[in-house]
Design a protein around this motif. Structure first.
Motif, mmCIF file in Angstrom:
data_model
loop_
_atom_site.group_PDB
_atom_site.id
_atom_site.type_symbol
_atom_site.label_atom_id
_atom_site.label_comp_id
_atom_site.label_asym_id
_atom_site.label_seq_id
_atom_site.Cartn_x
_atom_site.Cartn_y
_atom_site.Cartn_z
ATOM 1 N N TRP A 547 -14.874 4.477 3.215
ATOM 2 C CA TRP A 547 -13.718 3.580 3.430
ATOM 3 C C TRP A 547 -12.816 3.910 2.357
ATOM 4 O O TRP A 547 -13.070 3.940 1.030
ATOM 5 N N THR A 548 -11.497 4.250 2.644
ATOM 6 C CA THR A 548 -10.668 4.654 1.642
ATOM 7 C C THR A 548 -9.194 3.988 1.558
ATOM 8 O O THR A 548 -8.395 4.114 0.761
ATOM 9 N N ARG A 549 -9.287 3.079 2.309
ATOM 10 C CA ARG A 549 -7.968 1.935 2.237
ATOM 11 C C ARG A 549 -8.161 1.060 1.124
ATOM 12 O O ARG A 549 -9.016 0.826 0.609
ATOM 13 N N ARG A 550 -6.961 0.760 1.053
ATOM 14 C CA ARG A 550 -6.852 -0.441 -0.296
ATOM 15 C C ARG A 550 -7.595 -1.925 0.045
ATOM 16 O O ARG A 550 -7.803 -2.618 -0.792
ATOM 17 N N GLU A 551 -7.250 -2.226 1.354
ATOM 18 C CA GLU A 551 -7.613 -3.567 1.659
ATOM 19 C C GLU A 551 -9.292 -3.750 1.497
ATOM 20 O O GLU A 551 -9.971 -2.741 1.409
ATOM 21 N N ARG A 552 -9.516 -4.869 1.418
ATOM 22 C CA ARG A 552 -10.851 -5.131 1.515
ATOM 23 C C ARG A 552 -11.660 -5.149 2.744
ATOM 24 O O ARG A 552 -11.087 -5.922 3.968
ATOM 25 N N ALA A 553 -12.777 -4.201 3.018
ATOM 26 C CA ALA A 553 -12.976 -4.128 4.517
ATOM 27 C C ALA A 553 -13.756 -5.366 5.046
ATOM 28 O O ALA A 553 -13.710 -5.637 6.221
ATOM 29 N N THR A 554 -14.354 -6.206 3.922
ATOM 30 C CA THR A 554 -14.935 -7.517 4.708
ATOM 31 C C THR A 554 -14.053 -8.332 5.286
ATOM 32 O O THR A 554 -14.149 -9.195 5.972
#
Ligand SMILES: [Zn+2]
Ligand SMILES: [Zn+2]
Length: 829
Positions: A547-554
Motif C-alpha cells: 500500500w503506497t498511497r497517502r490515504e488510510r487504507a482502512t
C-alpha cells in the motif's frame, strides 16, 4: 471453539474461566462484541471479580485519549468491537506489540450478529488479526459464543477461517415455555384502495402488556422499531393510568372477594397455554395458532376497551384471551375472573415501584381522585401502575439503561418495551412473559427473544404477534414453518470482492502482503489482488503487494454499510443536537414531514436539508406514523446464472437500481388507518447491486390476460408478497431488499418481476432467493392465498413502501401467475 447454546445458559462463564486463567498466567485476552454497551457490561462483571492481576479495560470510541496509552501498555484483558479493531488497533499494531506478543485468547461474543455484509467484513478483520498475531509470534485460541444457530461450526469456520470445534448441548435448567401465535383481527377501518386494515401489532402488544402487568406478570415486549417500543410503553402507561383512575373512582368495597377466581379454574381460557416445552433446538409438534378473533369490537376506541376484564374468557368478550402462566412467586395467586370489572390485584405487599426511581418517570403523572371506598394504600398502588412500565433502547445513556435493568430485576418495573437492543446479551433475568410484536426476522432471534422468559426454571409464556405483513401472516397460518424446523444458518460471504478488496488494502498497509498470506484471505484473493493492482490501489513488487498511497487504507471499507456523512438531527427551537442518521436512511426516516421519536419524545421533521446535512425537528404530538415510499427503476447489467422455471425462466445477475423517495404515507398510530400520502422532493440514489428475477413468455401472459386478469397488477402483487417472504429464506429484513415488476421490461422484453439487494454490490439475499426459488415462490403464493381479505391488504399484497400507492394490484391474478410458474416448475422437476 464455538459455544452455541440458548439464552442464559452460561456461555459467559465458559469463556471467562479460561480467559481469566490466561491473564493470571501472564497472557493477554482480546474480547470482541458488536456493541459498546455489551462491552461496558462485561467490563463491569470483570471488575466485580476483584482480581487484582486482571487489568481489564474497554478500548472503544468512548475511551479518552489519555487512557488509551495505558490500555495498550498495561491492560491484559481488552474489550473492544470490530470497528475499533479495524480502524485503530490493527493499523497501529506496533503500538500494541507487547499485547499481541502475549495474546492467548480471542473471545468473539454474540457472534451470530456477524451476518450479511457486516459479518463478511468482520470475517476479513479477523483474518487480518490472525496475520498480525503471527507477526508477533502468537497463535491465540479463538473462542466464539453464539445464540443457537444451525451448523455453528461451519459458520465459525467461515467467520474465522480456522477449523472450529462446536459445543451445542445446553444443559441449563429451563421450564416449559408456552408459545402463542397471535393474529390481530381485521378492523372495520379501510385503508389504501379500500383494503381492510388489521389491528396493529403494537396496539395488541400494548393491550397484552397492560393485561399482563395488571396480573403482575413480569413482561418484556420486543418491538421492531425504537419508535414502536416507545409507543407500546406510552400506550400501556396511559391505559394503566385509565384503569387506576377508574378504579379509584369506582366503589369496590367487598367486591374483591368475588372479582377473582383461581388461575386454574377458568374454563373459558383458550387452549394456548398447553404447557408444551419449547427448547429451540428440539423438534416439537406444531401448536395451533391463535384462533382468529373476528369481532369488530377491537376497533372501539382504546380507552373504552380498558374497562373490559383483562385476560377474560371468550364467552364474555371476543378479545383473544389466554390463561396466564402460573405466577412465579405465588402459585395460588388469584387471576381475574370473567365477571370482574376491576382487574388489579390487591396489594401483594410488595414494595411499590421505587419512588426513588425518579429518572424513570415518563411524565405521565397520574392523579387519583379521592374516593371514600378506596383505602389509601390501594389507591397508591393503582396510581403506581403506569410507572411500572418503561421503554428501553440502545441509545439511552448507560446510567438510564442500568436503572431500567435494575428496576426490572427487582420487579419495580413490571413491563418493559424494548427494541432488540436487549437481545444482545444484556443481563435481564426474572421475567415471566415475552411479547414479540412482529416476526423478529429469524427463528434464531425468535427463540433468543422467547428464551428471555422463565426465571428459576419456571414456566413461561411467549407470544408472537403478527404484523400487517405477508411474512407474519404466512407464519401464524403455517406454524410448521416455525416449530420443528432447525434455526437458520448464519449467512455471510467473506469472498464478496466488494468486501475482500478493501481489507486486502488494509492488510497490505499493516504488513506488506506476500504469497504466503494469500490462503489466509480465501480462494478469490489472487484475482482481487490483480484488480487492486490494476486500479492502482496496491503496488506489486518482488517482495509482495504494498500500500503506497497517502490515504488510510482502512477508510476504503465501510464495515457497517451505509456510507456518506451522517445527517444531524437538530431541534429547531433550541439548536440542541438530538442524534444522527446515516445518509441513505435519512431519505426514509427524517424526510420533511416525517415523525421522529427520540427518547420517548415525538418530533416532526420540519425540514431535511441534505446539503447542510441537517434535519430540523420540532416537538409535536401527532397521532400518526409515517412511511416513506419510493419509486424504483432497474436495468439489467448482466445475467450471471439462469435456468428454466416452469414455462418461464429464472435469473440471477447484476443490475443498476435507481431509487427515489417520492412521498410518505401517514397511518394512524393505534388503528393503522391510512390518513393520506404527501409528496416529497428528494434526489434519486443509484445503486449497483444484484438481483433475482423471473420472466414469463408472451404466450402464457396472453392466456392469463384472456382469463381477465390484470397482468401488471398480478406481477406487482406477486412482487410485493415475494419481497415480504424472502426474509424467511435469506435471513434479511424486508427493508434490506426491494423490487420492481412490470408487464413488459425493456431489457427482457417480457413480463418480469425483480427482487434486488438494497446494498451496494449485493449482500447474498437475492442469490439465496435464486437458490431457493421454488420454495420461496410457493410460500409467496401461500401467503397471498391464506389471507382472508378479498382483494388484497397489507397482510398479503399491499406494501407500505410502494411508490405507486399500491396500484395496480390483482390478488387473484397474482395467485394464478404464481401457479402458472410453479405448476409447471414442479412438473418439470
Ligand atoms: Zn390480505
Ligand atoms: Zn409496489
Amino acid at each position: 471453539m464455538i459455544i452455541s447454546t440458548g439464552t442464559a445458559s452460561g456461555k459467559s462463564l465458559a469463556y471467562l474461566t479460561p480467559a481469566v486463567t490466561s491473564c493470571l498466567d501472564g497472557g493477554t485476552v482480546l474480547y470482541l462484541t458488536p456493541t459498546k454497551a455489551l462491552a461496558a457490561d462485561q467490563l463491569r462483571g470483570l471488575r466485580e471479580l476483584r482480581i487484582t492481576q486482571l487489568r481489564a479495560a474497554c478500548f472503544d470510541g468512548d475511551t479518552p485519549f489519555e487512557e488509551r496509552t495505558w490500555v495498550r501498555q498495561h491492560a491484559n484483558y481488552v474489550l473492544t468491537n470490530p470497528d475499533m479493531l479495524h480502524r485503530s488497533i490493527l493499523p497501529r499494531h506496533a503500538q500494541w506489540s507487547s499485547f499481541f506478543r502475549r495474546l492467548r485468547m480471542v473471545v468473539v461474543d454474540e457472534c451470530h450478529g456477524y451476518r450479511g455484509v457486516f459479518g463478511s467484513h468482520v470475517a476479513q478483520i479477523l483474518r487480518r488479526l490472525r496475520r498480525v498475531c503471527a507477526r508477533y509470534g502468537s497463535q491465540p485460541v479463538f473462542l466464539l459464543a453464539s445464540a443457537t444457530a444451525s451448523e455453528p461450526g461451519a459458520f465459525a469456520m467461515r467467520l474465522t477461517g480456522l477449523e472450529m470445534a462446536e459445543v451445542t448441548s445446553d444443559g441449563s435448567p429451563k421450564g416449559a415455555t408456552t408459545i402463542a401465535l397471535w393474529e390481530p383481527p381485521l378492523t372495520e377501518l379501510r385503508g389504501e384502495r379500500g383494503a381492510p386494515v388489521r389491528r396493529t401489532a403494537t396496539a395488541e402488544a400494548a393491550d397484552l402488556l397492560t393485561d399482563l402487568v395488571l396480573a403482575k406478570v413480569r413482561t418484556l415486549a420486543f418491538v421492531r422499531s425504537r419508535r414502536g417500543a416507545e409507543t407500546v410503553a406510552l400506550t400501556a402507561r396511559a391505559k394503566l393510568a385509565d384503569v387506576a383512575f377508574s378504579l379509584a373512582g369506582t366503589p369496590i368495597g367487598g367486591s374483591s372477594s368475588t372479582a377473582f377466581a383461581p388461575a386454574g379454574g377458568n374454563p373459558g381460557a383458550l387452549p394456548l397455554s398447553g404447557g408444551h416445552a419449547i427448547p429451540p433446538e428440539r423438534d416439537i409438534s406444531p401448536l395451533p395458532s391463535a384462533p382468529h378473533p373476528g369481532s369488530p369490537d377491537h376497533d372501539v376506541p382504546m380507552a373504552s376497551r380498558d374497562h373490559r376484564p383483562s385476560l377474560s374468557s371468550p364467552t364474555q368478550d371476543t378479545h383473544p384471551a389466554f390463561s396466564t402462566p402460573p405466577p412465579s412467586d405465588q402459585g395460588t395467586r388469584p387471576a381475574p375472573s370473567t365477571r370482574s370489572t376491576t382487574t388489579p390485584l390487591p396489594d401483594q405487599g410488595t414494595a411499590p415501584p421505587g419512588a426513588d426511581q425518579g429518572t424513570l418517570s415518563w411524565g405521565a403523572s397520574v392523579s387519583v381522585p379521592e374516593s371514600e371506598s378506596v383505602s389509601e394504600s390501594e389507591s397508591a398502588d393503582w396510581a403506581d401502575l403506569p410507572d411500572r412500565i418503561a421503554a428501553y433502547r440502545a441509545g439511552y445513556l448507560a446510567e438510564d439503561r442500568r436503572l431500567l435493568e435494575k428496576a426490572l430485576r427487582s420487579g419495580s418495573i413490571m413491563g418493559l418495551a424494548t427494541t432488540n437492543a436487549l437481545e444482545l446479551g444484556v443481563d435481564v433475568s426474572g421475567l415471566d412473559a415475552v411479547l414479540i410484536a412482529g416476526w423478529p426476522g429469524t427463528r434464531a432471534s425468535l427463540w433468543q427473544q422467547a428464551g428471555r422468559a422463565g426465571r428459576d426454571g419456571q414456566e413461561a409464556l411467549a407470544v408472537l404477534i403478527a404484523r400487517d405483513d405477508p411474512l407474519d401472516t404466512y407464519l401464524v397460518h403455517h406454524p410448521q414453518a416455525l416449530f420443528g424446523q432447525p434455526v437458520e444458518a448464519i449467512v455471510l460471504d467473506p469472498d464478496n470482492p466488494y468486501v475482500l478488496g478493501p481489507h486486502l488494502c488494509a492488510a497490505a498497509a499493516e504488513i506488506p502482503l506476500t504469497d504466503a498470506d494469500l490462503p489466509v484471505f480465501g480462494p478469490t484473493t489472487p484475482n482481487v489482488l490483480d484488480d487492486l493492482v490494476t486500479e492502482g490501489l496496491l503496488r506489486k513488487r518482488p517482495a509482495g503487494w504494498f500500500w503506497t498511497r497517502r490515504e488510510r487504507a482502512t477508510d476504503l471499507a465501510d464495515i457497517r454499510g451505509g456510507g456518506g456523512a451522517p445527517i444531524q438531527v437538530v431541534e429547531s427551537a433550541t439548536g440542541r443536537l438530538l442524534g444522527s442518521v446515516d445518509e441513505p436512511s435519512a431519505h426514509t426516516t427524517v424526510h420533511t414531514g416525517a415523525v421522529y421519536l427520540h427518547q420517548g419524545e415525538t418530533y416532526l421533521v420540519e425540514l431535511l436539508d441534505l446539503e447542510a446535512g441537517v434535519a430540523l425537528v420540532g416537538g409535536a404530538e401527532p397521532d400518526y406514523t409515517t412511511f416513506a415510499r419510493d419509486v424504483t427503476e432497474i436495468s439489467v447489467l448482466a445475467s450471471l446464472r439462469s435456468h428454466d422455471l416452469g414455462p418461464g425462466s429464472l435469473h440471477f445477475g447484476e443490475v443498476e437500481v435507481t431509487r427515489q423517495v417520492v412521498s410518505y404515507l401517514k397511518r394512524r398510530l393505534q388503528s393503522g388507518e391510512m390518513l393520506g400520502d404527501e409528496p416529497l422532493d428528494l434526489p434519486p440514489r443509484t445503486l449497483r447491486t444484484r438481483a433475482v428475477w423471473w420472466t414469463l413468455p408472451a404466450s402464457e401472459v396472453a392466456t392469463l390476460a384472456q382469463e381477465g386478469f390484470d397482468l401488471g397488477g398480478a406481477a406487482h402483487a406477486a412482487e410485493h408478497a415475494a419481497i415480504g417472504l424472502l426474509p424467511l429464506f435469506a435471513t434479511c429484513d424486508r427493508w434490506d431488499i426491494g423490487g420492481v415488476s412490470t408487464e413488459l421490461h425493456a431489457d427482457t422484453g417480457l413480463l418480469t418481476v425483480f427482487v434486488y439487494d438494497g446494498h451496494e454490490g449485493g449482500a447474498g439475499f437475492a442469490e439465496r432467493g435464486y437458490a431457493r426459488a421454488t420454495d420461496w415462490l410457493t410460500a409467496t403464493r401461500e401467503a397471498i392465498a391464506s389471507c382472508e381479505c378479498e382483494r388484497g391488504c397489507p397482510s398479503c399484497i399491499q406494501s407500505p413502501k410502494c411508490g405507486n400507492g399500491n396500484e395496480p394490484l390483482d390478488k387473484r391474478g397474482a395467485i394464478h401467475l404464481l401457479d402458472t410458474l410453479l405448476r409447471s416448475a414442479s412438473a418439470a422437476s
